[in-house]
Design an enzyme around this catalytic site. Sequence first.
Site, PDB file in Angstrom:
ATOM      1  CG  HIS A   1      42.695  38.482  32.355  1.00 54.29           C
ATOM      2  ND1 HIS A   1      41.381  38.672  32.732  1.00 54.29           N
ATOM      3  CD2 HIS A   1      42.868  39.206  31.209  1.00 54.29           C
ATOM      4  CE1 HIS A   1      40.798  39.494  31.856  1.00 54.29           C
ATOM      5  NE2 HIS A   1      41.680  39.834  30.927  1.00 54.29           N
TER       6      HIS A   1
ATOM      7  CE  LYS B   1      43.797  36.474  36.759  1.00 52.02           C
ATOM      8  NZ  LYS B   1      42.496  36.002  37.334  1.00 52.02           N
TER       9      LYS B   1
ATOM     10  CD  GLU C   1      40.643  42.590  29.182  1.00 54.84           C
ATOM     11  OE1 GLU C   1      39.679  42.424  29.940  1.00 54.84           O
ATOM     12  OE2 GLU C   1      41.282  41.637  28.685  1.00 54.84           O
TER      13      GLU C   1
ATOM     14  CE1 TYR D   1      39.929  40.939  36.571  1.00 56.60           C
ATOM     15  CE2 TYR D   1      41.735  41.694  37.949  1.00 56.60           C
ATOM     16  CZ  TYR D   1      41.158  40.725  37.129  1.00 56.60           C
ATOM     17  OH  TYR D   1      41.835  39.543  36.878  1.00 56.60           O
TER      18      TYR D   1
ATOM     19  CG  ASN E   1      41.402  32.606  38.298  1.00 59.91           C
ATOM     20  OD1 ASN E   1      42.268  33.496  38.289  1.00 59.91           O
ATOM     21  ND2 ASN E   1      40.156  32.817  37.924  1.00 59.91           N
TER      22      ASN E   1
HETATM   23  P1  DAT Z   1      37.521  35.331  34.120  1.00 57.59           P
HETATM   24  O1  DAT Z   1      38.829  35.636  34.824  1.00 57.59           O
HETATM   25  O2  DAT Z   1      37.356  33.858  33.876  1.00 57.59           O
HETATM   26  O3  DAT Z   1      37.274  36.163  32.905  1.00 57.59           O
HETATM   27  P2  DAT Z   1      35.585  37.045  35.462  1.00 57.59           P
HETATM   28  O4  DAT Z   1      35.914  38.087  34.446  1.00 57.59           O
HETATM   29  O5  DAT Z   1      34.153  36.717  35.678  1.00 57.59           O
HETATM   30  O6  DAT Z   1      36.350  35.677  35.181  1.00 57.59           O
HETATM   31  O7  DAT Z   1      36.169  37.501  36.880  1.00 57.59           O
HETATM   32  C1  DAT Z   1      37.457  38.085  36.972  1.00 57.59           C
HETATM   33  C2  DAT Z   1      38.162  37.472  38.161  1.00 57.59           C
HETATM   34  O8  DAT Z   1      37.464  37.793  39.360  1.00 57.59           O
HETATM   35  C3  DAT Z   1      38.227  35.948  38.131  1.00 57.59           C
HETATM   36  O9  DAT Z   1      39.342  35.480  37.418  1.00 57.59           O
HETATM   37  C4  DAT Z   1      38.296  35.601  39.592  1.00 57.59           C
HETATM   38  C5  DAT Z   1      37.482  36.683  40.258  1.00 57.59           C
HETATM   39  N1  DAT Z   1      36.104  36.244  40.491  1.00 57.59           N
HETATM   40  C6  DAT Z   1      35.084  36.184  39.598  1.00 57.59           C
HETATM   41  N2  DAT Z   1      33.965  35.721  40.134  1.00 57.59           N
HETATM   42  C7  DAT Z   1      34.263  35.489  41.424  1.00 57.59           C
HETATM   43  C8  DAT Z   1      33.523  34.981  42.556  1.00 57.59           C
HETATM   44  N3  DAT Z   1      32.236  34.640  42.432  1.00 57.59           N
HETATM   45  N4  DAT Z   1      34.178  34.857  43.730  1.00 57.59           N
HETATM   46  C9  DAT Z   1      35.473  35.197  43.867  1.00 57.59           C
HETATM   47  N5  DAT Z   1      36.238  35.673  42.858  1.00 57.59           N
HETATM   48  C10 DAT Z   1      35.647  35.817  41.665  1.00 57.59           C
HETATM   49 MG    MG Z   2      36.917  38.178  32.643  1.00 55.07          MG
END
Ligand code: DAT
Ligand code: MG
Length: 149
Positions: free
Chosen positions: A115, A9, A126, A49, A112
């Site tokens: 991805h 990222k 994806e 997303y 973070n």
């Molecule tokens: P991952 O990236 O571990 O697959 P995800 O698909 O649930 O996690 O979410 C995609 C991204 O969105 C994640 O990397 C960071 C952001 N995100 C997810 N949950 C969040 C939250 N509760 N608050 C803020 N950002 C969040």
């Molecule tokens: Mg995810």
Amino acid sequence: MERTLIIIKPDAVQRGLVGDIIARFERRGLRIAAMKLIHIDEELASQHYAVHKGKPFYAPLIRYITSSPVVVMVLDGSRAIEVVRRTMGSTNPVEATPGTIRADYGLEIGRNLVHGSDGPETAAAEIALYFSESEVLPYKRAIDDWIAE
Ligand code: DAT
Ligand code: MG
């Protein structure tokens, strides 16, 4: 053999962590099947997303992922999807196990670093968002027999 999509990222690119993050995946034995540096636009970000549309963190998430170039990669190997998710660590770096990418380099969920696809269907969808089939290269490495039985 599984394929998965990785995004290094914007924060990781800006912080000069691309090489280190790729090295962690390479060292595990995963094979780089495709890779490029791109700047994700709003349209592509909203497709990537789509599942998070309507959530409170959606707008900042789109702003973050479109803020600067990213490295997108297809990695493959046995159980690649789970191996990548465990190498990345939990979504929130605070909860990630030390030794994982998100724990070793991150502090906040909104920065973070990486991805990785979360299942076989999302991986296929994806990969198709970022790469044509001809960009995903099926070469063999001389070391493959020393990594997988
Ligand atoms: P991952 O990236 O571990 O697959 P995800 O698909 O649930 O996690 O979410 C995609 C991204 O969105 C994640 O990397 C960071 C952001 N995100 C997810 N949950 C969040 C939250 N509760 N608050 C803020 N950002 C969040
Ligand atoms: Mg995810």
